[in-house]
Every structure is written in structure tokens, then in C-alpha cells.
Design an enzyme around this catalytic site. Structure first.
Site, mmCIF file in Angstrom:
data_model
loop_
_atom_site.group_PDB
_atom_site.id
_atom_site.type_symbol
_atom_site.label_atom_id
_atom_site.label_comp_id
_atom_site.label_asym_id
_atom_site.label_seq_id
_atom_site.Cartn_x
_atom_site.Cartn_y
_atom_site.Cartn_z
ATOM 1 N N ASP A 1 0.827 -1.205 0.000
ATOM 2 C CA ASP A 1 0.000 0.000 0.000
ATOM 3 C C ASP A 1 0.865 1.261 0.000
ATOM 4 O O ASP A 1 2.025 1.242 0.399
ATOM 5 C CB ASP A 1 -0.890 0.031 1.244
ATOM 6 N N HIS B 1 -6.052 2.876 -4.380
ATOM 7 C CA HIS B 1 -5.958 3.148 -2.943
ATOM 8 C C HIS B 1 -6.377 4.591 -2.651
ATOM 9 O O HIS B 1 -5.903 5.184 -1.670
ATOM 10 C CB HIS B 1 -4.540 2.866 -2.455
ATOM 11 N N HIS C 1 -5.838 9.170 0.295
ATOM 12 C CA HIS C 1 -5.750 8.302 1.473
ATOM 13 C C HIS C 1 -6.559 8.806 2.675
ATOM 14 O O HIS C 1 -6.089 8.786 3.811
ATOM 15 C CB HIS C 1 -4.290 8.125 1.892
ATOM 16 N N HIS D 1 3.913 -2.163 3.052
ATOM 17 C CA HIS D 1 3.912 -0.794 2.524
ATOM 18 C C HIS D 1 5.225 -0.505 1.798
ATOM 19 O O HIS D 1 6.300 -0.750 2.344
ATOM 20 C CB HIS D 1 3.720 0.222 3.650
#
Length: 240
Positions: free
Chosen positions: A49, A100, A104, A200
Site C-alpha cells: 500500500d 488506494h 488516502h 507498505h
């Protein structure tokens, strides 16, 4: 009257707790069906991510290529606009590029209009770069409400959650991260499920603002260990 008031208050508290569970629990299906993991305990999906993230993502691609491992990258639209060449490299290497959102946010507390902007905007940026539709979506922090899941599906995407998260945004060493991932794989295997692990390659707050090299180092070692145990690395498309 006090008894009735107490009962009403209890219901409200219970409803609030259920709502929080539905919004924030990775495994909850309360607010709509999401993809978590498959049913083969020897399958692991590495998902990354908050990228793309320049040299860190490129190093990760080199590691994955050496091990011939497939992964899934959930990218932030704002960063895609800054580093389209990295996103093209991810896709050219055979990995999945997922949505995504643009910036965010915690989607479960956003308006419908903001949710549409975040999801549709990110889709457009990715599709402009890659020339193909986006099939998978992960909500930031896993936070959603019914409209988030419904709108993602309206855009043709499968919402994806996870069943293992190891906190690699913390200053853990590669060795600690590896042990946390392996423990997660064992838990998933005991339950008869595949493993969908969140890692990540970037940081949502600023491009290049976090050191993710321990994650890259850990992935290199982990892939060696998994190959020795005949554990297969898959993209989330293996499950739906």
C-alpha cells in the site's frame, strides 16, 4: 422509564459498536462483501500500500523479479501523478495495480461526493497511465461503509481487505517483520485459509517520506523461506 431509557441506551451503544466493527474490522462483511483470502493454505498474496515510492518501489520490483513472485500494489492517485513511470514499471513486471484512493482519507467518515472523487479520481489517473481498467480497490486503513463498497463495485472493482497486517510503518527491523509475517501465515494456515498480508512501499502523507527498506529486505528473505516450504506467491486475482 429509567428501564426503557437504559435499554435504549444499551441498544445505541451496541449499534455503535457494531457500526465500528463493520467500518474498521478487516474481516467484517457487515457493510458489503470484500475479498480477503482464498482457501489454499499454501498461497500467500503480498500486497503493498501507499506507493508508488520511487527507488524503494523499484528495489522491491527487483526483489520480486529475482524470486519470480507476483504481488499486488494499491497505489495513491496523487503519487501516481508524480511518478507514472514507476506505476508503468509495476505493471510491466506483471504485478497488479489497484486503487488506494487519491489522497488516502478515512472513507467511512466522508460524504458520498468525496468518496466518488477519491475512487473515481484514482481510477482515472491509473487508467490514463496504464491504458487499462482498474480491477481492485483497497480502502485506506480498511475503513469503509456500505456506500464505499457499493460505489467501488459500481466502478467495476473488487474491494480487497486482508487477514494479516504486520505494522511495517513502525521502525521494525527486517527480522522482526519477517517473524510477524510468518506468524500471520501460520495463523491463516491453521484456519485453513490463504494469507493476504498488508505491507507498505510508501507513506500516505508524503512521497518518499518514510524508510521502507526494512520491508524490502524482509521480502527478499521471506520469499526464500516460502520457496523452501513450497508456499506460492499469488496476486489477489487468484481469489476473485
Amino acid at each position: 422509564m429509567l428501564g426503557i431509557a437504559g435499554a435504549v441506551a444499551g441498544v445505541a451503544v451496541a449499534a455503535g459498536g457494531l457500526g465500528t466493527y463493520g467500518a474498521l474490522s478487516a474481516g467484517s462483511q457487515l457493510f458489503g462483501q470484500t475479498l480477503i483470502a482464498g482457501n489454499d493454505p499454501n498461497e500467500v498474496a503480498l500486497t503493498f500500500d501507499d506507493g508508488p515510492n520511487g527507488d524503494t518501489t523499484m528495489r522491491l520490483l527487483d526483489v520480486l523479479a529475482r524470486h519470480q513472485a507476483k504481488a499486488t500494489f494499491f497505489v495513491i492517485g496523487g503519487f501516481v501523478k508524480q511518478q507514472p513511470e514507476v506505476v508503468r514499471a509495476i505493471r510491466a513486471a506483471g504485478h497488479i495495480v489497484g486503487n488506494h484512493t487519491m489522497t488516502h482519507p478515512w472513507l467511512h467518515i466522508q460524504t458520498h461526493a468525496r468518496i466518488r472523487e477519491e475512487l473515481a479520481g484514482c481510477n482515472k489517473v491509473i487508467e490514463d497511465v496504464l491504458g487499462e481498467p482498474v480491477r481492485y480497490f483497497r480502502a485506506p486503513h480498511g475503513a469503509r461503509r456500505p456506500y464505499v463498497v457499493r460505489y467501488a463495485r459500481e466502478l467495476g472493482m473488487v474491494p480487497v481487505q486482508w487477514n494479516v497486517i504486520v505494522g511495517d510503518w513502525n521502525p521494525y527491523t527486517a527480522r522482526v517483520l519477517e517473524e510477524r509475517v510468518k506468524a500471520g501465515i501460520r495463523r491463516a494456515q491453521r484456519s485453513g485459509k490463504s494469507t493476504n498480508v498488508v505491507l507498505h512501499d510508501g507513506w500516505d502523507r508524503v512521497l518518499g517520506g518514510a524508510d521502507r527498506l526494512p520491508t524490502v529486505e524482509m521480502v527478499d528473505t521471506l520469499l526464500t523461506r516460502c520457496a523452501e516450504r513450497r508456499i506460492r506467491m499469488v496476486g489477489v486475482d487468484a481469489w476473485g
